[in-house]
Write a protein that holds these residues in place. Structure first.
Motif, mmCIF file in Angstrom:
data_model
loop_
_atom_site.group_PDB
_atom_site.id
_atom_site.type_symbol
_atom_site.label_atom_id
_atom_site.label_comp_id
_atom_site.label_asym_id
_atom_site.label_seq_id
_atom_site.Cartn_x
_atom_site.Cartn_y
_atom_site.Cartn_z
ATOM 1 N N VAL A 61 0.790 -1.299 0.037
ATOM 2 C CA VAL A 61 0.106 0.071 0.050
ATOM 3 C C VAL A 61 0.744 1.443 0.016
ATOM 4 O O VAL A 61 0.533 2.287 -0.711
ATOM 5 N N GLU A 62 2.028 1.313 0.811
ATOM 6 C CA GLU A 62 2.907 2.234 0.866
ATOM 7 C C GLU A 62 3.252 2.761 -0.455
ATOM 8 O O GLU A 62 3.401 4.069 -0.851
ATOM 9 N N ASP A 63 3.956 1.813 -1.136
ATOM 10 C CA ASP A 63 4.554 2.056 -2.482
ATOM 11 C C ASP A 63 3.405 2.456 -3.540
ATOM 12 O O ASP A 63 3.693 3.600 -4.092
ATOM 13 N N ILE A 64 2.168 1.895 -3.308
ATOM 14 C CA ILE A 64 1.463 2.617 -4.421
ATOM 15 C C ILE A 64 0.876 3.827 -4.112
ATOM 16 O O ILE A 64 0.849 4.620 -4.994
ATOM 17 N N SER A 65 0.686 4.137 -2.648
ATOM 18 C CA SER A 65 0.329 5.439 -2.344
ATOM 19 C C SER A 65 1.409 6.605 -2.775
ATOM 20 O O SER A 65 0.988 7.688 -3.051
ATOM 21 N N LYS A 66 2.563 6.033 -2.422
ATOM 22 C CA LYS A 66 3.686 7.110 -2.770
ATOM 23 C C LYS A 66 3.745 7.392 -4.220
ATOM 24 O O LYS A 66 3.908 8.417 -4.624
ATOM 25 N N SER A 67 4.039 6.387 -5.076
ATOM 26 C CA SER A 67 4.049 6.402 -6.382
ATOM 27 C C SER A 67 2.879 7.240 -7.229
ATOM 28 O O SER A 67 3.204 7.897 -8.297
ATOM 29 N N LEU A 68 1.778 7.042 -6.625
ATOM 30 C CA LEU A 68 0.375 7.704 -7.190
ATOM 31 C C LEU A 68 0.189 9.119 -6.666
ATOM 32 O O LEU A 68 -0.798 9.912 -7.125
ATOM 33 N N LYS A 69 1.076 9.449 -5.618
ATOM 34 C CA LYS A 69 0.775 10.724 -4.619
ATOM 35 C C LYS A 69 -0.779 10.558 -4.225
ATOM 36 O O LYS A 69 -1.522 11.814 -4.582
ATOM 37 N N LEU A 70 -0.862 9.630 -3.735
ATOM 38 C CA LEU A 70 -2.401 9.442 -3.185
ATOM 39 C C LEU A 70 -2.450 9.329 -1.750
ATOM 40 O O LEU A 70 -1.577 8.318 -1.391
#
Ligand SMILES: [Zn+2]
Ligand SMILES: [Zn+2]
Ligand SMILES: [Zn+2]
Length: 137
Positions: A38-47
């Motif tokens: 989740v952390e990586d998805i959120s960081k990459s998408l700036k979400l």
């Protein structure tokens, strides 16, 4: 069909409302083709992480993506095509992860149905752990 409408359909077929963020998360998982935290998805998408987590939860509960745990105390999310059901093996020393492209569940499922009161098995999560050739030296 163009790429955007393929994503639209995936979401619509699951009875979910199409939003910009849902499309963005799904496209990202589809593109990455591996289990993502989740952390990586959120960081990459700036979400926002809460938003990201809610979207992932809605995808998992409708079977659009697959959630798994590699014993790191956090969940990983991966898009799995209906025709590309697979498993993983993870190195316990360096976290190297490879896909296992075959499934072996048919016999196990028959045995489960024989030994329980269930009439149908609709899914399973199996992950393997081991030591890769580099770490074994
Ligand atoms: Zn995978
Ligand atoms: Zn290793
Ligand atoms: Zn399987």
């Amino acid at each position: 069909m163009d790429k955007a409408s393929v994503l639209h359909n995936f979401i619509k077929q699951r009875g979910l409302k199409i939003t910009k963020n849902r499309l963005m998360v799904l496209e990202y998982l589809k593109k990455n083709k591996k289990p993502m935290a989740v952390e990586d998805i959120s960081k990459s998408l700036k979400l926002n992480i809460v938003t990201t987590y809610r979207i992932l939860e809605s995808f998992v509960s409708t079977g659009l993506i697959y959630q798994t745990d590699f014993r790191k105390g956090k969940s990983f999310f991966e898009f799995q095509d209906a025709n590309h059901h697979h498993h993983h093996i993870t190195c316990i020393k360096c976290d190297l992860r490879e896909h296992i492209d075959f499934c072996f569940s048919a016999k196990i499922e028959r045995d489960i149905l024989k030994s329980t009161s269930f009439e149908k098995v609709t899914g399973h999560i199996i992950e393997f752990f081991g030591i890769c050739s580099k770490c074994n030296k």
